[in-house]
Design a protein around this motif. Sequence first.
Motif, PDB file in Angstrom:
ATOM      1  N   ARG A   1       0.830  -1.208   0.000  1.00 44.96           N
ATOM      2  CA  ARG A   1       0.000   0.000   0.000  1.00 44.96           C
ATOM      3  C   ARG A   1       0.866   1.261   0.000  1.00 44.96           C
ATOM      4  O   ARG A   1       0.548   2.241  -0.682  1.00 44.96           O
ATOM      5  CB  ARG A   1      -0.928  -0.015   1.213  1.00 44.96           C
ATOM      6  CG  ARG A   1      -1.813   1.221   1.325  1.00 44.96           C
ATOM      7  CD  ARG A   1      -2.779   1.105   2.505  1.00 44.96           C
ATOM      8  NE  ARG A   1      -3.574   2.311   2.661  1.00 44.96           N
ATOM      9  CZ  ARG A   1      -4.687   2.605   1.994  1.00 44.96           C
ATOM     10  NH1 ARG A   1      -5.123   1.742   1.095  1.00 44.96           N
ATOM     11  NH2 ARG A   1      -5.343   3.725   2.197  1.00 44.96           N
TER      12      ARG A   1
ATOM     13  N   ASN B   1       1.025   1.409  -4.104  1.00 44.67           N
ATOM     14  CA  ASN B   1      -0.206   2.185  -4.275  1.00 44.67           C
ATOM     15  C   ASN B   1      -0.028   3.651  -3.890  1.00 44.67           C
ATOM     16  O   ASN B   1      -0.949   4.450  -4.088  1.00 44.67           O
ATOM     17  CB  ASN B   1      -1.347   1.577  -3.459  1.00 44.67           C
ATOM     18  CG  ASN B   1      -1.658   0.163  -3.889  1.00 44.67           C
ATOM     19  OD1 ASN B   1      -1.394  -0.214  -5.029  1.00 44.67           O
ATOM     20  ND2 ASN B   1      -2.219  -0.630  -2.995  1.00 44.67           N
TER      21      ASN B   1
ATOM     22  N   LYS C   1      -0.056   5.143  -1.024  1.00 45.65           N
ATOM     23  CA  LYS C   1      -1.018   5.613  -0.031  1.00 45.65           C
ATOM     24  C   LYS C   1      -0.281   5.933   1.259  1.00 45.65           C
ATOM     25  O   LYS C   1       0.637   5.211   1.661  1.00 45.65           O
ATOM     26  CB  LYS C   1      -2.098   4.556   0.234  1.00 45.65           C
ATOM     27  CG  LYS C   1      -2.884   4.116  -1.004  1.00 45.65           C
ATOM     28  CD  LYS C   1      -3.778   5.220  -1.513  1.00 45.65           C
ATOM     29  CE  LYS C   1      -4.638   4.713  -2.669  1.00 45.65           C
ATOM     30  NZ  LYS C   1      -5.539   5.758  -3.182  1.00 45.65           N
TER      31      LYS C   1
ATOM     32  N   PRO D   1      -7.189   3.070   5.172  1.00 44.35           N
ATOM     33  CA  PRO D   1      -8.430   3.091   4.375  1.00 44.35           C
ATOM     34  C   PRO D   1      -9.611   3.487   5.256  1.00 44.35           C
ATOM     35  O   PRO D   1      -9.633   3.223   6.458  1.00 44.35           O
ATOM     36  CB  PRO D   1      -8.558   1.649   3.874  1.00 44.35           C
ATOM     37  CG  PRO D   1      -7.780   0.834   4.852  1.00 44.35           C
ATOM     38  CD  PRO D   1      -6.646   1.703   5.314  1.00 44.35           C
TER      39      PRO D   1
END
Length: 747
Positions: A106, A110, A112, A116
């Motif tokens: 993540r 990704n 990020k 989440p």
Amino acid sequence: PSPAALRAPPAANPGARVIGKNASDRTVLTSASRNQTVTIKPKGNYNQHNYTFADVCSLGGRINRGEMKLHDLNKHPELNPAMIPYSTMARWATQDSRGVPKWLSRRDENHKNSLPQAGGVKGGGTVLGESAERELCKTMGRAALANMPYQYVEVEDAVRNTAIELRRVVAKTGKLYDSLTDVSTLVKSFIVRMAKEGIYFIEKHGRKLGLQRHINQNWDSLQQFALKINPELITFQKKYDVILTPKDVGNWDETGVDLCAFASALYMCLKHFGNQVVAPFEQSPHWTLIIGFVGVVQMELLAIMKGTDNLVPSPFHAQLLKGGDGVYLGQTATGWVNNPLKLAFANLQIDKGIIGKRPIVINVDGHDSNLNNDALHELMAANKVLLVVPPSHTSAAVGGQGTQQCDRPAHNGGPIALFKRAFRRYFGKQFFANLRDPNWNNAVSVAEILALFAKAHKDSFDSSKIEQLNKDVGYWNDPRMGGMLQWDICRLNVAPVGAAAAAPAALAPYASAPMPPIAGAPALPLAVSHFGGRAAMQDSQGRQLAALAHNDAQIDQVFAVREVITGMQQPVVPRPTEPIVRTEAVRKNNRYGCVVGSDEFVAAKETVRNSETGAVAKRQATLDKFWANNRENVLAAEAALVEKAGDLSSLLVGQLKSIVISRTGHLPRAKNNSDGALLEETRGVILKQPTTTMPPAPMAPLASSPTSAGSAAAEVAFKACSQCGVEGMLTADHDGKFWCSCDANLD
């Protein structure tokens, strides 16, 4: 102050309002005046945690470097200052097939840097994506504002098709969304999320334009009818030496179709905006359908519209029907069935082979076209049909029972209820598709209605329930009579004879009960006073309009939603292209003097085409005759005009008339030239048309050799033209001059 002090009711504030019975559980609501905002803070937050994604990455890095193990989180809390739960860290430390932990994927792949959000799909967010939901919301909101709201089932289709278009995966199954995936939870969550952003959709009933009739069942009359009809059934079976079963029983019935009935569906309307669902007509037009079956075979359908009595409707109304659709059109002044149309309906079944091949029993109601129709009774008797007419006011399924199969509820397989359920959905979609199309005239034509009838007729019939349907209305094989078919609905009666029938369960969906609010959707604060309520409503409308105007940059999601919406807005059936022709010639194409269908349309179209071809040929023949009568005079007048160097005043009156004919193709308006009117008319036509409009002389029939010189206008010759160079047949006029097809004089 302590929490206990906050919960204690204030003694010095007599205007305060409290709720709760126990003093320790009471909550103080201030004595604020109306329209004043009251803020209540919750005791805690949902899914509250004190760690961040950076804490997860820090702890995951220590585990990866071997400085600690995952189970140390429970044994040594000092190693976990952020208090990350063991189960949460175990999920983040799970490795994929490459051996990369989820937290690392993540962060580095990704890109990020936050945890989440709670809810949604794995990895956060929504299934469709924010932009897709925003575009769908804007489309629904604008349609609702324009009095063209979407039904809930349409929103389900839009969400499902968007998920398919974006190739989303169902979290529970790991499979792609398809046409059978249940998306009701996604739709409800979508509506809740839109409400949180200030756009409120609620389900409201459209306006109904019809009332249900009151039907009362009389069991005593049914018992008397059983004693009368059962001997007739035995006599009929003995006559044809057969033992019938419930599979050999049929039924037809008339029903009225309300073209505004689709307005009773549920539509997605914006909260605090109008909820009137537009209907296509000020007053619902009256349509009558005759629907029926024989055993598991569906009967042909006859649709009746309002029109002139004793006049056949135009076959061009049936232009969207196809051969084998089994739908026909008739008309009466009232829009209801009469004896000739009922007789035509029966003949349609005989032509199709549904009636007449074997002995059958057909159950019908006491309508005048069934009861007082001698021609129908003779036709049925000649085709091995026993018509059974139970007593009046016993046809509807009151308390779950009734004597007419077609009147049974949809869950029992009632053909009328199933047909109307399908047609209501098709017609609503067709109407709004036409209304939303700026290039269409916003009307649903008779041809489209007939095509929708055909589609609903084909899609709604459930043959698997027909045998039980016949049993439910009283037909059974009585072993006491050698297994012969008998009728006795009273044997199915579970209530005492004479007791009042309970309210029919089929009427429950039509009760005017308010729709329950959507779970999870926050309610808008509305003040009690009149002026405060109006201000709050206007504020809510403004906020919703502003939220609808918000744009998002995810173009792929926006295009996916727009493609789905475009597909949904396509009409259910194609629109008619042929103009409606109502001449007597096309009305002669009909069946039994009152009914038209797809075959009649084909014949009527051929009639119109032949008529148009004949009219063109007739006009051409008249034109040829006109020029044949005036050709010689026109040629002489044109030659005289050239000879006089264009001096019209020196031409004779007959020559002036021929010049007008040559340039206009019709006779002159002036009768003579006594006052110079013909001369002025001739000058005017020459200015408008400098050359002659007379067509070339028609070609003579082909000849094997030139005819002898000195013959009349049929004389021909074969030579090459000096003007166009074409070698072929040349035609001679009355003066013996030869002319080519290019109008060149070859003499």
